[in-house]
Design a protein around this motif. Structure first.
Motif, PDB file in Angstrom:
ATOM      1  N   LEU A  87       8.519  -3.491  -3.978  1.00  0.00           N
ATOM      2  CA  LEU A  87       7.842  -4.784  -3.977  1.00  0.00           C
ATOM      3  C   LEU A  87       8.793  -5.829  -4.559  1.00  0.00           C
ATOM      4  CD1 LEU A  87       4.983  -5.726  -3.190  1.00  0.00           C
ATOM      5  CD2 LEU A  87       4.394  -5.630  -5.605  1.00  0.00           C
ATOM      6  N   THR A  88       9.185  -6.775  -3.730  1.00  0.00           N
ATOM      7  CA  THR A  88      10.152  -7.775  -4.160  1.00  0.00           C
ATOM      8  C   THR A  88       9.461  -8.976  -4.788  1.00  0.00           C
ATOM      9  OG1 THR A  88      10.137  -8.629  -1.895  1.00  0.00           O
ATOM     10  CG2 THR A  88      11.908  -7.123  -2.484  1.00  0.00           C
ATOM     11  N   LYS A  89      10.237  -9.746  -5.540  1.00  0.00           N
ATOM     12  CA  LYS A  89       9.694 -10.907  -6.234  1.00  0.00           C
ATOM     13  C   LYS A  89       9.078 -11.868  -5.218  1.00  0.00           C
ATOM     14  CE  LYS A  89      11.894 -12.199  -9.815  1.00  0.00           C
ATOM     15  NZ  LYS A  89      12.896 -12.770 -10.774  1.00  0.00           N
ATOM     16  N   GLY A  90       7.886 -12.332  -5.522  1.00  0.00           N
ATOM     17  CA  GLY A  90       7.202 -13.271  -4.649  1.00  0.00           C
ATOM     18  C   GLY A  90       6.274 -12.619  -3.643  1.00  0.00           C
ATOM     19  N   VAL A  91       6.369 -11.287  -3.483  1.00  0.00           N
ATOM     20  CA  VAL A  91       5.474 -10.560  -2.568  1.00  0.00           C
ATOM     21  C   VAL A  91       4.349  -9.946  -3.385  1.00  0.00           C
ATOM     22  CG1 VAL A  91       5.264  -8.662  -0.923  1.00  0.00           C
ATOM     23  CG2 VAL A  91       7.337 -10.062  -0.962  1.00  0.00           C
ATOM     24  N   PHE A 118       1.171  -1.893   5.339  1.00  0.00           N
ATOM     25  CA  PHE A 118       1.168  -0.558   4.742  1.00  0.00           C
ATOM     26  C   PHE A 118       2.499   0.157   4.929  1.00  0.00           C
ATOM     27  CE2 PHE A 118       0.323   4.056   5.215  1.00  0.00           C
ATOM     28  CZ  PHE A 118      -0.161   4.323   3.951  1.00  0.00           C
ATOM     29  N   GLY A 119       3.114  -0.003   6.079  1.00  0.00           N
ATOM     30  CA  GLY A 119       4.338   0.728   6.364  1.00  0.00           C
ATOM     31  C   GLY A 119       5.457   0.397   5.406  1.00  0.00           C
ATOM     32  N   ASP A 120       5.722  -0.877   5.207  1.00  0.00           N
ATOM     33  CA  ASP A 120       6.827  -1.278   4.340  1.00  0.00           C
ATOM     34  C   ASP A 120       6.593  -0.889   2.887  1.00  0.00           C
ATOM     35  OD1 ASP A 120       8.151  -2.379   6.468  1.00  0.00           O
ATOM     36  OD2 ASP A 120       7.631  -4.454   6.006  1.00  0.00           O
ATOM     37  N   TRP A 121       5.345  -1.044   2.418  1.00  0.00           N
ATOM     38  CA  TRP A 121       5.075  -0.956   0.997  1.00  0.00           C
ATOM     39  C   TRP A 121       4.309   0.301   0.595  1.00  0.00           C
ATOM     40  CZ3 TRP A 121       8.180  -4.676  -0.132  1.00  0.00           C
ATOM     41  CH2 TRP A 121       8.208  -5.843   0.612  1.00  0.00           C
ATOM     42  N   GLN A 122       4.286   1.296   1.472  1.00  0.00           N
ATOM     43  CA  GLN A 122       3.484   2.498   1.214  1.00  0.00           C
ATOM     44  C   GLN A 122       3.858   3.196  -0.088  1.00  0.00           C
ATOM     45  OE1 GLN A 122       2.853   6.896   3.265  1.00  0.00           O
ATOM     46  NE2 GLN A 122       3.484   5.207   4.551  1.00  0.00           N
ATOM     47  N   ASP A 123       5.127   3.218  -0.430  1.00  0.00           N
ATOM     48  CA  ASP A 123       5.590   3.954  -1.604  1.00  0.00           C
ATOM     49  C   ASP A 123       5.810   3.069  -2.827  1.00  0.00           C
ATOM     50  OD1 ASP A 123       5.524   6.132   0.037  1.00  0.00           O
ATOM     51  OD2 ASP A 123       7.668   6.593  -0.073  1.00  0.00           O
ATOM     52  N   ALA A 124       5.543   1.783  -2.707  1.00  0.00           N
ATOM     53  CA  ALA A 124       5.815   0.858  -3.814  1.00  0.00           C
ATOM     54  C   ALA A 124       4.727   0.941  -4.884  1.00  0.00           C
ATOM     55  CB  ALA A 124       5.916  -0.567  -3.286  1.00  0.00           C
ATOM     56  N   MET A 125       5.122   0.636  -6.120  1.00  0.00           N
ATOM     57  CA  MET A 125       4.190   0.604  -7.244  1.00  0.00           C
ATOM     58  C   MET A 125       4.406  -0.694  -8.014  1.00  0.00           C
ATOM     59  SD  MET A 125       4.672   4.528  -8.667  1.00  0.00           S
ATOM     60  CE  MET A 125       6.476   4.492  -8.644  1.00  0.00           C
ATOM     61  N   ALA A 126       3.327  -1.219  -8.599  1.00  0.00           N
ATOM     62  CA  ALA A 126       3.436  -2.434  -9.404  1.00  0.00           C
ATOM     63  C   ALA A 126       2.386  -2.405 -10.506  1.00  0.00           C
ATOM     64  CB  ALA A 126       3.263  -3.683  -8.535  1.00  0.00           C
ATOM     65  N   GLU A 127       2.788  -2.786 -11.687  1.00  0.00           N
ATOM     66  CA  GLU A 127       1.865  -2.790 -12.818  1.00  0.00           C
ATOM     67  C   GLU A 127       0.698  -3.730 -12.548  1.00  0.00           C
ATOM     68  OE1 GLU A 127       1.984  -2.959 -17.686  1.00  0.00           O
ATOM     69  OE2 GLU A 127       3.667  -3.768 -16.524  1.00  0.00           O
ATOM     70  N   GLY A 128      -0.522  -3.234 -12.817  1.00  0.00           N
ATOM     71  CA  GLY A 128      -1.712  -4.047 -12.640  1.00  0.00           C
ATOM     72  C   GLY A 128      -2.135  -4.240 -11.200  1.00  0.00           C
ATOM     73  N   GLU A 129      -1.516  -3.508 -10.279  1.00  0.00           N
ATOM     74  CA  GLU A 129      -1.860  -3.608  -8.846  1.00  0.00           C
ATOM     75  C   GLU A 129      -2.277  -2.229  -8.342  1.00  0.00           C
ATOM     76  OE1 GLU A 129      -2.172  -6.249  -7.193  1.00  0.00           O
ATOM     77  OE2 GLU A 129      -1.006  -7.788  -8.226  1.00  0.00           O
ATOM     78  N   PRO A 130      -3.511  -1.838  -8.566  1.00  0.00           N
ATOM     79  CA  PRO A 130      -3.908  -0.464  -8.229  1.00  0.00           C
ATOM     80  C   PRO A 130      -3.999  -0.174  -6.740  1.00  0.00           C
ATOM     81  CG  PRO A 130      -5.806  -1.737  -8.957  1.00  0.00           C
ATOM     82  CD  PRO A 130      -4.605  -2.596  -9.204  1.00  0.00           C
ATOM     83  N   ASN A 133      12.203   3.157 -11.332  1.00  0.00           N
ATOM     84  CA  ASN A 133      12.788   1.824 -11.429  1.00  0.00           C
ATOM     85  C   ASN A 133      13.027   1.221 -10.051  1.00  0.00           C
ATOM     86  OD1 ASN A 133      13.851  -0.375 -12.908  1.00  0.00           O
ATOM     87  ND2 ASN A 133      15.933   0.391 -12.591  1.00  0.00           N
ATOM     88  N   ARG A 134      13.449   2.068  -9.119  1.00  0.00           N
ATOM     89  CA  ARG A 134      13.733   1.586  -7.766  1.00  0.00           C
ATOM     90  C   ARG A 134      12.464   1.192  -7.018  1.00  0.00           C
ATOM     91  NH1 ARG A 134      16.380   5.660  -6.405  1.00  0.00           N
ATOM     92  NH2 ARG A 134      14.955   6.810  -5.062  1.00  0.00           N
ATOM     93  N   MET A 135      11.355   1.909  -7.265  1.00  0.00           N
ATOM     94  CA  MET A 135      10.146   1.718  -6.474  1.00  0.00           C
ATOM     95  C   MET A 135       9.055   0.911  -7.173  1.00  0.00           C
ATOM     96  SD  MET A 135      11.016   3.029  -3.692  1.00  0.00           S
ATOM     97  CE  MET A 135       9.445   2.637  -2.931  1.00  0.00           C
ATOM     98  N   SER A 136       9.348   0.362  -8.362  1.00  0.00           N
ATOM     99  CA  SER A 136       8.290  -0.323  -9.106  1.00  0.00           C
ATOM    100  C   SER A 136       8.861  -1.418  -9.995  1.00  0.00           C
ATOM    101  CB  SER A 136       7.521   0.676  -9.978  1.00  0.00           C
ATOM    102  OG  SER A 136       8.278   0.997 -11.149  1.00  0.00           O
ATOM    103  N   ASN A 137       7.962  -2.118 -10.669  1.00  0.00           N
ATOM    104  CA  ASN A 137       8.374  -3.093 -11.681  1.00  0.00           C
ATOM    105  C   ASN A 137       8.019  -2.602 -13.088  1.00  0.00           C
ATOM    106  OD1 ASN A 137       5.592  -3.369 -11.807  1.00  0.00           O
ATOM    107  ND2 ASN A 137       5.553  -5.540 -11.249  1.00  0.00           N
ATOM    108  N   TYR A 138       7.765  -1.304 -13.224  1.00  0.00           N
ATOM    109  CA  TYR A 138       7.339  -0.761 -14.510  1.00  0.00           C
ATOM    110  C   TYR A 138       8.431  -0.819 -15.576  1.00  0.00           C
ATOM    111  CZ  TYR A 138       3.200   1.450 -12.342  1.00  0.00           C
ATOM    112  OH  TYR A 138       2.011   1.692 -11.702  1.00  0.00           O
TER     113      TYR A 138
END
Length: 525
Positions: free
Chosen positions: A195-199, A258-270, A441-446
């Motif tokens: 998940l990139t900044k701004g998305v 869903f395809g692009d971001w299926q494996d992404a994780m972000a704090e506070g975004e369940p 670290n690669r797949m999240s902003n944690y």
């Protein structure tokens, strides 16, 4: 009601379980409303054989109550036993016996259970019921038991990818003649964008609890106050109509990303771009094959890319069906597998969330609040950590069964013993999904705000995933060194030399103890 016609023909007692709230259920086929009786029962045995999340119990009770009301509106007689009925025997078999004592029936008809535990109970009931008991196969799944056994029979090893291709060919889903749509079977490599900044993930639609659901929530709050989880955030569908709303929203607004971001994780975004329909499919509110075909239709209409639609269909037609097949193929001994001889206790922070690991704290928090975490959080955060800590698979099973609203043993156990912890030794997955903090670290902003240093590998300030990773490989060298998919990390580890390998083993052990993964007590007797 009487269960006998004027000519003396007796009706059938038809059992419907909590995860069988489907109008097309096999056990309700050929139902005669004039003389048949449907039995549904909320029982303590099912609510507490693990201490299910409060939302899971409320979800099942609410779905059962709504389904019973729908049957009654169609003129079907329902014997519904609520959890607080003073005469409740609090077991499914006990309620079958009570119903038989209260009426005269020609036979009992039920649809097979999704769990070995209940299947054995029903087999024993058949022997003592005193009348014919017909157990019908659950045809709500795409692949039958017989079909899966036939596929697996000549395989030296089972691999989901090849099973998935068979299912694509047989169903015709996402096919172009006899070839996969787009020329490739699997677009997993295109499901891994961070998940990139701004998305930001899109806003998600949740279901406001109906009066029936609010009643179930109140019962759970009163009867199971000490179970894990919150109730005030409940938003799951409990009827087929409610599930249609969530499915429609997903297909229209969520699936394209869903395809692009299926494996992404972000704090506070369940929720991210995930479907939030697993609870509905597993209850029987949504037909899995129809769900796949509807997703395919979105692709063919040009409203979602192939990597999104294939990735979504793979979760249902591939992984869901495969896990169920493995569960029944390998039961009951599968639950005893502990290929890595894991022998540690599950740390308390899995329940409390009281940890400085930002990723783990967030996943435990969303699990408590929502009875949900998406599959990468389950696999690569809590599962990966439990495996590298060496937590006994019984404790891992118990945690996953407890905290998630979509957890049923047939799908949970192969995921935890197979994918998450490699306790099955490679039946489900071809390698253990062990990863250091670099993956997270690669797949999240944690990692940015986390107090641990994701770039450090030793010491109390280092990311625990890093402290554990090399020690996990060294500790399991004899079990895993021959795995071809681990050849590269073991070549690296071999290059460390004996002193450094001993040091990473000691570092990992210090981390295990510091995190609370203490040795389990030896079994008594």
């Amino acid at each position: 009601m009487t269960n006998t016609t004027a000519t003396g023909r007796r009706g059938r007692l038809r059992l419907v379980l909590g995860d069988q709230v489907s109008a097309g259920l096999a056990g309700l086929g050929d139902l005669d409303p004039a003389i048949d009786l449907v039995l549904m029962a909320e029982v303590r045995d099912e609510a507490t054989y693990v201490r299910h999340h409060k939302q899971k119990i409320a979800l099942v009770f609410a779905a059962m109550r709504a389904f019973a009301a729908q049957l009654e509106e169609k003129g079907v007689a329902v014997r519904y036993v609520r959890i607080d009925d003073p005469d409740n025997s609090h077991s499914i078999v006990g309620e079958l016996h009570r119903a038989l004592e209260a009426g005269r029936f020609a036979s009992v008809v039920l649809t097979e259970s999704g769990e070995w535990r209940l299947a054995q109970a029903f087999a024993a009931f058949q022997e003592v019921a005193g009348l014919p008991v017909e157990i019908r196969e659950d045809d709500r799944f795409i692949c039958s038991h017989t079909r899966f056994r036939r596929w697996a029979a000549d395989k030296r090893e089972l691999r989901m990818e090849f099973f998935y291709r068979e299912m694509r060919r047989e169903t015709g889903v996402l096919m172009d003649g006899d070839q996969p749509e787009g020329g490739r079977w699997n677009y997993d490599a295109e499901n891994r964008r961070k998940l990139t900044k701004g998305v930001r993930p899109p806003a998600r639609l949740r279901i406001s609890p109906s009066p029936v659901t609010r009643d179930a929530i109140a019962d759970v709050a009163r009867l199971y106050p000490d179970h894990f989880g919150d109730l005030d955030t409940f938003g799951w569908p409990t009827t087929a109509e409610e599930a249609k709303i969530i499915v429609s929203d997903f297909l229209t607004n969520i699936l394209p990303g869903f395809g692009d971001w299926q494996d992404a994780m972000a704090e506070g975004e369940p929720w991210m771009w995930h479907g939030l329909i697993s609870t509905s499919i597993n209850l029987g509110l949504v037909d899995p094959l129809d769900m796949c075909r509807r997703a395919e239709a979105v692709y063919r209409s040009g409203h979602a890319p192939l990597n999104a639609v294939e990735g979504f269909i793979r979760q249902i037609l591939g992984w869901r069906e495969y896990m169920r097949g493995v569960y029944w193929l390998k039961a009951p001994e599968y639950r005893l597998r502990n290929a890595l001889d894991a022998d540690r206790n599950l740390p308390w922070f899995y329940w409390s969330g009281e940890t400085d690991m930002a990723c783990v704290a967030d996943v435990v928090a969303t699990s408590r609040t929502n009875a949900y975490a998406h599959h990468i959080q389950r696999l690569m955060v809590t599962g990966n950590l439990a495996m590298m800590l060496g937590v006994h698979p019984d404790e891992v099973d118990d945690w996953y069964m407890t905290v998630y609203a979509d957890a049923y043993e047939w799908v949970e156990m192969p995921n935890t013993r197979g994918m998450a912890t490699f306790a099955d030794g490679g039946i489900v997955g071809s390698k253990p999904y062990a990863a250091s903090g670099a993956y997270i670290n690669r797949m999240s902003n944690y990692c940015g705000p986390c107090r641990y240093d994701v770039k450090a590998s030793a010491g109390e300030a280092a990311c625990p995933f890093n402290r554990l990773y090399w020690g996990f490989l060294e500790r399991n060298r004899q079990r895993l060194r021959g795995n071809v998919r681990l050849a590269m990390p073991y070549r690296t580890l071999d290059g460390f030399g004996e002193d450094k390998r001993a040091a990473v083993l000691a570092e990992a052990e210090a981390a295990r103890l510091a995190l609370g993964a203490t040795p389990r007590a030896a079994p008594s007797g």
